[in-house]
Scaffold this motif. Structure first.
Motif, PDB file in Angstrom:
ATOM      1  N   VAL A  67       0.836  -1.207   0.000  1.00 44.10           N
ATOM      2  CA  VAL A  67       0.000   0.000   0.000  1.00 44.10           C
ATOM      3  C   VAL A  67       0.872   1.259   0.000  1.00 44.10           C
ATOM      4  O   VAL A  67       0.656   2.190  -0.788  1.00 44.10           O
ATOM      5  N   LEU A  68       1.875   1.280   0.874  1.00 36.83           N
ATOM      6  CA  LEU A  68       2.760   2.439   0.940  1.00 36.83           C
ATOM      7  C   LEU A  68       3.552   2.592  -0.354  1.00 36.83           C
ATOM      8  O   LEU A  68       3.793   3.709  -0.827  1.00 36.83           O
ATOM      9  N   GLY A  69       3.969   1.455  -0.928  1.00 36.27           N
ATOM     10  CA  GLY A  69       4.720   1.504  -2.173  1.00 36.27           C
ATOM     11  C   GLY A  69       3.905   2.083  -3.314  1.00 36.27           C
ATOM     12  O   GLY A  69       4.416   2.836  -4.143  1.00 36.27           O
ATOM     13  N   VAL A  70       2.624   1.733  -3.368  1.00 33.53           N
ATOM     14  CA  VAL A  70       1.757   2.267  -4.429  1.00 33.53           C
ATOM     15  C   VAL A  70       1.496   3.754  -4.203  1.00 33.53           C
ATOM     16  O   VAL A  70       1.579   4.564  -5.137  1.00 33.53           O
ATOM     17  N   CYS A  71       1.190   4.136  -2.963  1.00 35.19           N
ATOM     18  CA  CYS A  71       0.876   5.542  -2.678  1.00 35.19           C
ATOM     19  C   CYS A  71       2.098   6.444  -2.815  1.00 35.19           C
ATOM     20  O   CYS A  71       2.063   7.471  -3.499  1.00 35.19           O
ATOM     21  N   ASN A  72       3.183   6.060  -2.144  1.00 28.50           N
ATOM     22  CA  ASN A  72       4.372   6.911  -2.122  1.00 28.50           C
ATOM     23  C   ASN A  72       5.202   6.822  -3.391  1.00 28.50           C
ATOM     24  O   ASN A  72       5.900   7.784  -3.742  1.00 28.50           O
ATOM     25  N   ILE A  73       5.142   5.669  -4.068  1.00 27.23           N
ATOM     26  CA  ILE A  73       6.052   5.440  -5.195  1.00 27.23           C
ATOM     27  C   ILE A  73       5.301   5.164  -6.496  1.00 27.23           C
ATOM     28  O   ILE A  73       5.366   5.953  -7.436  1.00 27.23           O
ATOM     29  N   GLY A  74       4.589   4.029  -6.564  1.00 29.03           N
ATOM     30  CA  GLY A  74       4.029   3.556  -7.824  1.00 29.03           C
ATOM     31  C   GLY A  74       3.074   4.533  -8.494  1.00 29.03           C
ATOM     32  O   GLY A  74       3.367   5.094  -9.562  1.00 29.03           O
ATOM     33  N   ALA A  75       1.927   4.735  -7.878  1.00 28.07           N
ATOM     34  CA  ALA A  75       0.935   5.635  -8.466  1.00 28.07           C
ATOM     35  C   ALA A  75       1.458   7.068  -8.501  1.00 28.07           C
ATOM     36  O   ALA A  75       1.233   7.796  -9.471  1.00 28.07           O
ATOM     37  N   PHE A  76       2.177   7.455  -7.465  1.00 20.94           N
ATOM     38  CA  PHE A  76       2.710   8.819  -7.420  1.00 20.94           C
ATOM     39  C   PHE A  76       3.691   9.076  -8.562  1.00 20.94           C
ATOM     40  O   PHE A  76       3.619  10.096  -9.246  1.00 20.94           O
ATOM     41  N   PHE A  77       4.631   8.143  -8.779  1.00 20.48           N
ATOM     42  CA  PHE A  77       5.602   8.305  -9.863  1.00 20.48           C
ATOM     43  C   PHE A  77       4.913   8.384 -11.215  1.00 20.48           C
ATOM     44  O   PHE A  77       5.244   9.218 -12.061  1.00 20.48           O
ATOM     45  N   ALA A  78       3.963   7.473 -11.441  1.00 23.97           N
ATOM     46  CA  ALA A  78       3.278   7.444 -12.727  1.00 23.97           C
ATOM     47  C   ALA A  78       2.582   8.773 -13.002  1.00 23.97           C
ATOM     48  O   ALA A  78       2.724   9.365 -14.084  1.00 23.97           O
ATOM     49  N   LEU A  79       1.840   9.253 -12.014  1.00 22.79           N
ATOM     50  CA  LEU A  79       1.127  10.522 -12.183  1.00 22.79           C
ATOM     51  C   LEU A  79       2.099  11.696 -12.292  1.00 22.79           C
ATOM     52  O   LEU A  79       1.862  12.651 -13.033  1.00 22.79           O
ATOM     53  N   LEU A  80       3.204  11.610 -11.561  1.00 26.60           N
ATOM     54  CA  LEU A  80       4.211  12.664 -11.610  1.00 26.60           C
ATOM     55  C   LEU A  80       4.774  12.825 -13.022  1.00 26.60           C
ATOM     56  O   LEU A  80       4.880  13.940 -13.549  1.00 26.60           O
ATOM     57  N   PHE A  81       5.122  11.706 -13.655  1.00 20.14           N
ATOM     58  CA  PHE A  81       5.724  11.781 -14.981  1.00 20.14           C
ATOM     59  C   PHE A  81       4.686  12.109 -16.055  1.00 20.14           C
ATOM     60  O   PHE A  81       4.998  12.773 -17.037  1.00 20.14           O
ATOM     61  N   VAL A  82       3.447  11.655 -15.882  1.00 21.30           N
ATOM     62  CA  VAL A  82       2.392  12.063 -16.813  1.00 21.30           C
ATOM     63  C   VAL A  82       2.226  13.578 -16.761  1.00 21.30           C
ATOM     64  O   VAL A  82       2.130  14.257 -17.797  1.00 21.30           O
ATOM     65  N   ALA A  83       2.212  14.128 -15.549  1.00 24.33           N
ATOM     66  CA  ALA A  83       2.103  15.575 -15.401  1.00 24.33           C
ATOM     67  C   ALA A  83       3.299  16.286 -16.024  1.00 24.33           C
ATOM     68  O   ALA A  83       3.153  17.334 -16.670  1.00 24.33           O
ATOM     69  N   ALA A  84       4.500  15.702 -15.843  1.00 23.86           N
ATOM     70  CA  ALA A  84       5.707  16.328 -16.387  1.00 23.86           C
ATOM     71  C   ALA A  84       5.690  16.378 -17.906  1.00 23.86           C
ATOM     72  O   ALA A  84       6.224  17.309 -18.514  1.00 23.86           O
ATOM     73  N   TYR A  85       5.071  15.373 -18.541  1.00 22.35           N
ATOM     74  CA  TYR A  85       5.016  15.337 -19.999  1.00 22.35           C
ATOM     75  C   TYR A  85       3.896  16.212 -20.560  1.00 22.35           C
ATOM     76  O   TYR A  85       3.916  16.571 -21.729  1.00 22.35           O
ATOM     77  N   HIS A  86       2.888  16.551 -19.747  1.00 18.75           N
ATOM     78  CA  HIS A  86       1.738  17.321 -20.236  1.00 18.75           C
ATOM     79  C   HIS A  86       1.711  18.770 -19.767  1.00 18.75           C
ATOM     80  O   HIS A  86       0.883  19.554 -20.241  1.00 18.75           O
ATOM     81  N   LEU A  87       2.586  19.110 -18.823  1.00 13.80           N
ATOM     82  CA  LEU A  87       2.593  20.477 -18.286  1.00 13.80           C
ATOM     83  C   LEU A  87       4.025  20.983 -18.184  1.00 13.80           C
ATOM     84  O   LEU A  87       4.955  20.179 -18.054  1.00 13.80           O
ATOM     85  N   PRO A  88       4.220  22.296 -18.213  1.00 11.19           N
ATOM     86  CA  PRO A  88       5.531  22.851 -17.887  1.00 11.19           C
ATOM     87  C   PRO A  88       5.930  22.445 -16.472  1.00 11.19           C
ATOM     88  O   PRO A  88       5.077  22.286 -15.596  1.00 11.19           O
TER      89      PRO A  88
END
Length: 315
Positions: A67-88
């Protein structure tokens, strides 16, 4: 007070490093590979730490680590990089800086933390700074990027609060605890990466340098000091340190990419920094005032010092 500030300063190193993620993603990594970037950042570093620590999660800590891995790392990383590719970079990080407000609500529910006025003021300062920086930008905001940035903020907020609630298993070192979460998060990302993106046909030396930086510095070092801070600092206070990330992202955009900041954006950045300082400095002062008030109450004439609560004599 000195120990508190030292813990806060070490924890702040993580968001300072994470602020560079957006620059590294856009300038060093292959285009349109956010899940791959997230997986490479998490899984190799997690396996490295687990092998070095030689400790695996057991019992309830198997699912808790997941659970912590998904919240702190997995889902967070995925959303972080999606945001990085779609926004300044600065915009993505600044939307994510709404995280302290989310932590404030979750901590009140899950940790029974009392919502303090100084935290609300700090949230208002941070949110106002975000609003000024985003509204001052002439860039059209991509809805996908905005949703990803907000989703990442929610994931990390929940991860912080759950980490604080569950703590760390007895006799398990910080490196092992960090490695568990990075590995679990990486394993969550791996099938998604293979299913939706696959592997690039060509990887350059520049790409490898970018991946190496994100893996070793952005994951191993940054998450180790971050989880140390989560253990030692109040959940709301440590979440405010994450506001350093958008400031760093904006400064890197200004210095490295030649981007410009308007006067309103400068005011917004100042408001964000003020929110960080306001959230970090008052705790000890508040505690001293509280203790002083208790001593004054006990020393009032006519109250029994050996009595019950609030100076009322015991029956």
């Amino acid at each position: 007070m000195k120990t508190y500030l030292t813990d806060a300063a070490l924890a702040a190193l993580a968001p300072l490093v994470w602020g560079s993620t957006y620059l590294v993603t856009t300038e060093f990594l292959p285009a349109d590979r956010p899940l791959l970037a997230a997986t490479i950042r998490a899984l190799p570093s997690g396996l490295l730490l687990v092998l070095a620590a030689r400790r695996l999660p057991r019992g309830t800590w198997i699912w808790r680590s997941a659970v912590l891995g998904v919240c702190n790392i997995g889902a967070f990383f995925a959303l972080l990089f999606v945001a990085a590719y779609h926004l300044p970079g600065g915009i993505a990080a600044l939307i994510g800086s709404l995280q302290p407000l989310i932590v404030l609500g979750l901590a009140a529910v899950l940790l029974r933390d009392r919502v303090q006025g100084r935290h609300l003021v700090a949230c208002l300062l941070g949110t106002a700074g975000v609003g000024l920086l985003v509204s001052a930008s002439a860039t059209t905001l991509d809805p996908v990027g905005v949703a990803a940035a907000l989703g990442g903020a929610c994931c990390m907020a929940l991860g912080i609060v759950l980490t604080k609630r569950w703590g760390r298993p007895p006799r398990v070192g910080l490196m092992a605890f960090t490695g568990w979460q990075l590995t679990m998060g990486g394993l969550f990302l791996l099938p998604l990466t293979l299913l939706f993106e696959g592997l690039p046909g060509r990887v350059t030396t520049t790409n490898l340098m970018g991946y190496g930086y994100l893996c070793l510095v952005g994951a191993v070092v940054a998450y180790a000091v971050w989880f140390r801070g989560v253990e030692r600092l109040p959940a709301v206070a440590v979440s405010f340190l994450g506001l350093f990330s958008p400031v760093v992202a904006a400064l890197l955009g200004l210095i490295v990419l030649g981007q410009h900041m308007t006067p309103l954006q400068v005011v917004g950045a100042a408001a964000v920094l003020a929110g960080i300082v306001f959230a970090q400095l008052p705790p000890s002062a508040t505690a001293r005032l509280h203790r002083k008030g208790e001593h004054e109450h006990q020393d009032r004439p006519g109250l029994c010092r050996q009595g019950g609560r609030d100076g009322v004599p015991s029956a």
